[in-house]
Motif scaffolding. Structure first.
Motif, PDB file in Angstrom:
ATOM      1  N   LEU A 162      -3.399   9.841 -11.164  1.00  0.00           N
ATOM      2  CA  LEU A 162      -3.106  10.937 -10.233  1.00  0.00           C
ATOM      3  C   LEU A 162      -4.393  11.545  -9.685  1.00  0.00           C
ATOM      4  O   LEU A 162      -4.495  11.831  -8.490  1.00  0.00           O
ATOM      5  N   VAL A 163      -5.371  11.738 -10.553  1.00  0.00           N
ATOM      6  CA  VAL A 163      -6.647  12.312 -10.115  1.00  0.00           C
ATOM      7  C   VAL A 163      -7.281  11.405  -9.060  1.00  0.00           C
ATOM      8  O   VAL A 163      -7.740  11.872  -8.006  1.00  0.00           O
ATOM      9  N   MET A 164      -7.279  10.098  -9.321  1.00  0.00           N
ATOM     10  CA  MET A 164      -7.916   9.167  -8.380  1.00  0.00           C
ATOM     11  C   MET A 164      -7.154   9.089  -7.067  1.00  0.00           C
ATOM     12  O   MET A 164      -7.745   9.052  -5.992  1.00  0.00           O
ATOM     13  N   SER A 165      -5.826   9.068  -7.147  1.00  0.00           N
ATOM     14  CA  SER A 165      -5.049   8.932  -5.911  1.00  0.00           C
ATOM     15  C   SER A 165      -5.185  10.190  -5.052  1.00  0.00           C
ATOM     16  O   SER A 165      -5.256  10.104  -3.832  1.00  0.00           O
ATOM     17  N   GLN A 166      -5.224  11.355  -5.714  1.00  0.00           N
ATOM     18  CA  GLN A 166      -5.375  12.595  -4.949  1.00  0.00           C
ATOM     19  C   GLN A 166      -6.675  12.591  -4.157  1.00  0.00           C
ATOM     20  O   GLN A 166      -6.713  12.950  -2.982  1.00  0.00           O
ATOM     21  N   SER A 167      -7.761  12.152  -4.805  1.00  0.00           N
ATOM     22  CA  SER A 167      -9.036  12.206  -4.089  1.00  0.00           C
ATOM     23  C   SER A 167      -9.080  11.141  -2.985  1.00  0.00           C
ATOM     24  O   SER A 167      -9.655  11.376  -1.924  1.00  0.00           O
ATOM     25  N   LEU A 168      -8.439   9.987  -3.205  1.00  0.00           N
ATOM     26  CA  LEU A 168      -8.376   8.984  -2.132  1.00  0.00           C
ATOM     27  C   LEU A 168      -7.577   9.520  -0.942  1.00  0.00           C
ATOM     28  O   LEU A 168      -7.978   9.365   0.213  1.00  0.00           O
ATOM     29  N   LEU A 169      -6.448  10.156  -1.253  1.00  0.00           N
ATOM     30  CA  LEU A 169      -5.614  10.686  -0.169  1.00  0.00           C
ATOM     31  C   LEU A 169      -6.355  11.748   0.636  1.00  0.00           C
ATOM     32  O   LEU A 169      -6.238  11.805   1.855  1.00  0.00           O
ATOM     33  N   SER A 182       0.767   8.820   2.212  1.00  0.00           N
ATOM     34  CA  SER A 182       1.455   9.178   0.969  1.00  0.00           C
ATOM     35  C   SER A 182       1.040   8.247  -0.152  1.00  0.00           C
ATOM     36  O   SER A 182       0.616   7.118   0.089  1.00  0.00           O
ATOM     37  N   GLU A 183       1.178   8.742  -1.373  1.00  0.00           N
ATOM     38  CA  GLU A 183       1.139   7.839  -2.511  1.00  0.00           C
ATOM     39  C   GLU A 183       2.463   7.074  -2.505  1.00  0.00           C
ATOM     40  O   GLU A 183       3.430   7.524  -1.900  1.00  0.00           O
ATOM     41  N   ALA A 184       2.495   5.929  -3.162  1.00  0.00           N
ATOM     42  CA  ALA A 184       3.733   5.149  -3.258  1.00  0.00           C
ATOM     43  C   ALA A 184       3.768   4.493  -4.636  1.00  0.00           C
ATOM     44  O   ALA A 184       3.057   4.914  -5.540  1.00  0.00           O
ATOM     45  N   GLY A 185       4.620   3.497  -4.780  1.00  0.00           N
ATOM     46  CA  GLY A 185       4.657   2.707  -6.010  1.00  0.00           C
ATOM     47  C   GLY A 185       5.050   3.499  -7.246  1.00  0.00           C
ATOM     48  O   GLY A 185       5.635   4.582  -7.162  1.00  0.00           O
ATOM     49  N   HIS A 195      -0.063   0.162 -13.412  1.00  0.00           N
ATOM     50  CA  HIS A 195      -0.962  -0.975 -13.255  1.00  0.00           C
ATOM     51  C   HIS A 195      -1.948  -0.725 -12.115  1.00  0.00           C
ATOM     52  O   HIS A 195      -3.108  -1.101 -12.185  1.00  0.00           O
ATOM     53  N   ASP A 196      -1.491  -0.086 -11.075  1.00  0.00           N
ATOM     54  CA  ASP A 196      -2.382   0.193  -9.946  1.00  0.00           C
ATOM     55  C   ASP A 196      -1.932   1.432  -9.177  1.00  0.00           C
ATOM     56  O   ASP A 196      -0.888   2.007  -9.471  1.00  0.00           O
ATOM     57  N   ILE A 197      -2.750   1.827  -8.210  1.00  0.00           N
ATOM     58  CA  ILE A 197      -2.439   2.961  -7.338  1.00  0.00           C
ATOM     59  C   ILE A 197      -2.019   2.402  -5.984  1.00  0.00           C
ATOM     60  O   ILE A 197      -2.751   1.619  -5.388  1.00  0.00           O
ATOM     61  N   ASP A 198      -0.839   2.775  -5.513  1.00  0.00           N
ATOM     62  CA  ASP A 198      -0.365   2.317  -4.207  1.00  0.00           C
ATOM     63  C   ASP A 198      -0.440   3.452  -3.202  1.00  0.00           C
ATOM     64  O   ASP A 198       0.053   4.547  -3.469  1.00  0.00           O
ATOM     65  N   LEU A 199      -1.055   3.173  -2.065  1.00  0.00           N
ATOM     66  CA  LEU A 199      -1.163   4.173  -1.011  1.00  0.00           C
ATOM     67  C   LEU A 199      -0.633   3.606   0.291  1.00  0.00           C
ATOM     68  O   LEU A 199      -0.746   2.402   0.545  1.00  0.00           O
ATOM     69  N   LEU A 200      -0.053   4.489   1.101  1.00  0.00           N
ATOM     70  CA  LEU A 200       0.502   4.062   2.380  1.00  0.00           C
ATOM     71  C   LEU A 200       0.046   5.022   3.469  1.00  0.00           C
ATOM     72  O   LEU A 200       0.066   6.232   3.264  1.00  0.00           O
ATOM     73  N   VAL A 201      -0.374   4.478   4.613  1.00  0.00           N
ATOM     74  CA  VAL A 201      -0.640   5.349   5.752  1.00  0.00           C
ATOM     75  C   VAL A 201      -0.029   4.737   7.010  1.00  0.00           C
ATOM     76  O   VAL A 201       0.201   3.533   7.077  1.00  0.00           O
ATOM     77  N   SER A 202       0.243   5.602   7.985  1.00  0.00           N
ATOM     78  CA  SER A 202       0.645   5.079   9.291  1.00  0.00           C
ATOM     79  C   SER A 202      -0.492   5.330  10.273  1.00  0.00           C
ATOM     80  O   SER A 202      -1.200   6.335  10.169  1.00  0.00           O
ATOM     81  N   SER A 203      -0.662   4.373  11.190  1.00  0.00           N
ATOM     82  CA  SER A 203      -1.768   4.463  12.141  1.00  0.00           C
ATOM     83  C   SER A 203      -1.551   3.472  13.268  1.00  0.00           C
ATOM     84  O   SER A 203      -0.855   2.475  13.115  1.00  0.00           O
ATOM     85  N   ARG A 204      -2.171   3.767  14.424  1.00  0.00           N
ATOM     86  CA  ARG A 204      -2.140   2.801  15.525  1.00  0.00           C
ATOM     87  C   ARG A 204      -3.286   1.808  15.403  1.00  0.00           C
ATOM     88  O   ARG A 204      -3.340   0.820  16.125  1.00  0.00           O
ATOM     89  N   GLN A 205      -4.231   2.098  14.524  1.00  0.00           N
ATOM     90  CA  GLN A 205      -5.400   1.225  14.396  1.00  0.00           C
ATOM     91  C   GLN A 205      -5.615   0.782  12.940  1.00  0.00           C
ATOM     92  O   GLN A 205      -6.567   1.228  12.289  1.00  0.00           O
ATOM     93  N   PRO A 206      -4.717  -0.072  12.459  1.00  0.00           N
ATOM     94  CA  PRO A 206      -4.778  -0.473  11.050  1.00  0.00           C
ATOM     95  C   PRO A 206      -6.126  -1.088  10.658  1.00  0.00           C
ATOM     96  O   PRO A 206      -6.628  -0.821   9.573  1.00  0.00           O
ATOM     97  N   PHE A 252      10.451   3.721   6.329  1.00  0.00           N
ATOM     98  CA  PHE A 252      10.944   2.478   5.733  1.00  0.00           C
ATOM     99  C   PHE A 252       9.910   1.905   4.774  1.00  0.00           C
ATOM    100  O   PHE A 252      10.233   1.440   3.685  1.00  0.00           O
ATOM    101  N   ALA A 253       8.656   1.952   5.224  1.00  0.00           N
ATOM    102  CA  ALA A 253       7.581   1.432   4.379  1.00  0.00           C
ATOM    103  C   ALA A 253       7.417   2.290   3.125  1.00  0.00           C
ATOM    104  O   ALA A 253       7.184   1.768   2.029  1.00  0.00           O
ATOM    105  N   LEU A 254       7.586   3.608   3.296  1.00  0.00           N
ATOM    106  CA  LEU A 254       7.437   4.495   2.138  1.00  0.00           C
ATOM    107  C   LEU A 254       8.515   4.189   1.095  1.00  0.00           C
ATOM    108  O   LEU A 254       8.227   4.065  -0.097  1.00  0.00           O
ATOM    109  N   ALA A 255       9.747   4.047   1.560  1.00  0.00           N
ATOM    110  CA  ALA A 255      10.834   3.704   0.636  1.00  0.00           C
ATOM    111  C   ALA A 255      10.553   2.347  -0.009  1.00  0.00           C
ATOM    112  O   ALA A 255      10.669   2.175  -1.214  1.00  0.00           O
TER     113      ALA A 255
END
Length: 589
Positions: A162-169, A182-185, A195-206, A252-255
């Motif tokens: 949680l600490v690591m994902s918060q700072s990444l976000l 958002s965090e995910a997973g 096992h890992d940290i899953d993150l999701l973002v939306s953007s026009r420039q992936p 949809f991706a978040l779910a």
DNA sequence: GCCGTTTTCGGCCCGACTGTTTTCAGTCG
């Protein structure tokens, strides 16, 4: 053998079948069976004896007879044979990145490799790269995987992640190209081990996002990098996966990336049943593969997606295919507890035993947090390693707490310290203080700190005896597990829950991130049996008050509502609740 | 191995990425 034992064995069985190269749907049948049993509210042995296993979803002839054999005899021949036929080292090999069941078997066939050390040697001797289907890169990846395992753990506790994902976000949210994030997973589902940290973002420039993400200073190694997806190892050895989608696809991706895998399978099946097709990009009015958003059912938020599939919103913590679909289609999703509902913690330590702060410091800290009450439950005399309190010291502490409360009352704070003890349950199930002293305390938490090596029956008996004691309000850290460090001791949960239900004894949800004990998998059943929960920090230090939030999140995962949790009550109601058991025993008017 | 108001046989969720191939299998989530 309780439900969790049976479920765990079926889970193992499925992995063995996978390694054996069995039909994946056969494998899934066993995984499904495990999940169904894990979520059963009645003991599996009752169903076996009443010959009602066939009523369970997904239980055909094979599962019925195998589970029945397991419960009746304590073992299952099919499982034992399978275990014999598969080298132990294959399981470890399966955990290496890039190695699945097929490649593990190929390594065995071609080079007779059955464990990690043989595999490492073969890689170093350049033999693996020569196998058809492997190559120099695969060999290198395997070698790095083995080295990584030697250097780092592959699983991490939730609090650390949680600490690591918060700072990444926080970093991602500063990038102008990021629209939503958002965090995910399993992190978003608040699993206790990840096992890992899953993150999701939306953007026009992936591409820009992926490039920037993989170039972060905290990234130690890039595992994979594509147009919309990247996997990295962060400093400290935690893996983080980032996925980038168009903003329209975000819900949809978040779910999808929140999972669980089992939950997603049911979601997709519901889509198919409605003539739709669900993937991470959308919910499409088409059976064919498409990305045409004009065919997509409009959803702005995750809740819209659930609605489109005739479901109430399912909080991420419940998405384990453990009854949430039934609840969501019947409008019975519980309103889960919020951490802001918590009014204080009923199991904490001070510098009188092994805590860091004085009573005065603790009062100050509690006032700053806005708590209504805070219990001081230092260790009892037998826990001499923790500077446990002899009876005369406990009496002195009770009197000091009384004085402190008097001055708090004069200041009109509305806050109160409660005097208590985390009293040891001794080897024979008796308590470390006499009844007279226990009767003077506001709160009695009974825990086990010695004699872990007793057998299941003895340990269970100790807890049941403690639950039957009229002065014991609750049982502390029931399973004794320390996540990723010490296994839980062997106890008969079902019998202990029954004893608590019949005596009105509460069970602690110890919110220390190493413990999270009792585990979420038991709480729904406990709740249905009428056992109340208390979320406790088991604080030894001022920072530990923050555990209350983690504990509440774990309780959410166990389907608990505010009304299932005692320390959501305001002070006066709590005080009344603390008297109930003593009244039942005729110790109070 | 399970299941059926299109089915008792032929399905069973879906897509990205990688590495090894030459059109795709295996892995991963």
């Amino acid at each position: 053998m309780d439900n969790m034992d049976v479920a765990a064995l079926l889970e193992d069985l499925a992995v063995l079948l996978e390694l054996k190269g069995e039909n994946p749907f056969k494998t899934r049948a066993y995984t499904n069976g495990a999940r169904v049993i894990e979520n059963l509210t009645t003991p599996i042995k009752n169903l076996v004896h009443e010959e009602r296993l066939g009523e369970l979803k997904g239980f055909g002839d094979a599962l019925q007879s195998k589970v029945s054999e397991l419960v009746r005899t304590g073992s299952m021949q099919y499982y034992e044979d399978l275990k014999q036929s598969i080298p132990k080292g294959w399981l470890e090999m399966l955990h290496l990145p890039g190695l699945g069941p097929k490649k593990v078997r190929l390594l065995h066939q071609e080079l007779g490799i059955d464990d990690l050390s043989a595999l490492k040697q073969a890689c170093e001797a350049d033999k693996v790269a020569a196998i058809k289907g492997f190559g120099p890169k695969s060999q290198q990846k395997i070698l790095e995987g083995i080295q990584f395992r030697e250097q780092y753990a592959s699983h991490h506790r939730l609090d650390k992640a949680l600490v690591m994902s918060q700072s990444l976000l926080e970093i991602l949210r500063q990038w102008p190209e990021v629209i939503r994030s958002s965090e995910a997973g399993s992190l978003r589902r608040r699993k206790e081990i990840l096992h890992d940290i899953d993150l999701l973002v939306s953007s026009r420039q992936p591409q820009i996002i992926i490039d920037a993400f993989t170039q972060l200073s905290s990234v130690e190694k890039i595992l994979a990098k594509g147009d919309t997806k990247a996997s990295v190892i962060l400093q400290g050895g935690v893996q983080a996966d980032l996925r980038v989608v168009e903003d329209q696809s975000f819900p949809f991706a978040l779910a999808y990336f929140t999972g669980s895998k089992e939950h997603n399978i049911v979601m997709r099946r519901r889509a198919i049943e409605r003539g739709l097709r669900l993937n991470e990009y959308g919910l499409f009015r088409s059976q064919e593969e498409t990305r045409d958003m004009s065919l997509c059912v409009t959803c702005h938020e995750e809740a819209d997606l659930f609605r489109a599939l005739d479901l109430a919103y399912i909080p991420p913590e419940l998405r384990e295919d453990s009854g949430e679909f039934e609840a969501a289609s019947n409008g019975e999703v519980p309103r889960l507890v919020e951490w802001t509902d918590m009014k204080g913690s009923l199991h904490n330590h001070s510098d009188w035993s092994d805590g860091r702060e004085t009573l005065e410091d603790i009062v100050q800290e509690s006032l700053e947090h806005g708590f209504e009450y805070w219990a001081i439950t230092d260790h009892s005399a037998s826990s001499f390693q923790a500077n446990g309190l002899k009876p005369e010291r406990l009496r002195a502490q009770i009197s000091q707490i009384r004085d402190l409360n008097e001055s708090l009352r004069q200041q009109g704070t509305g806050f109160q310290l409660l005097s208590g003890s985390e009293v040891d349950i001794l080897s024979d199930g008796s308590l470390d203080y006499d009844d007279d002293l226990l009767g003077q305390l506001d709160i009695v938490v009974a825990s086990i700190h010695q004699g872990f090596t007793q057998d299941k029956e003895q340990l269970t008996h100790r807890f049941i005896r403690a639950a039957q004691h009229p002065h014991v309000h609750m049982l502390g850290h029931l399973s004794g597990r320390l996540l990723l460090e010490r296994e839980a001791y062997s106890i008969d949960h079902q019998s202990i829950l029954e004893a608590c239900a019949s005596t009105g004894t509460w069970i602690e949800l110890n919110a220390n991130p190493y413990r999270l004990d009792l585990d979420w998998r038991w709480w729904k059943r406990a709740r249905d049996m009428g056992v109340k929960c208390v979320i406790n920090c088991d604080a030894h230090h001022r920072d530990h008050a923050a555990f209350l939030r983690l504990g509440a999140e774990h309780a959410r995962k166990g389907w608990l509502r505010r009304e299932d949790i005692l320390n959501t009550l305001p002070l006066e109601d709590l005080k009344e609740a603390l008297k109930t058991k003593r009244r039942m025993a005729g110790l109070l008017d």
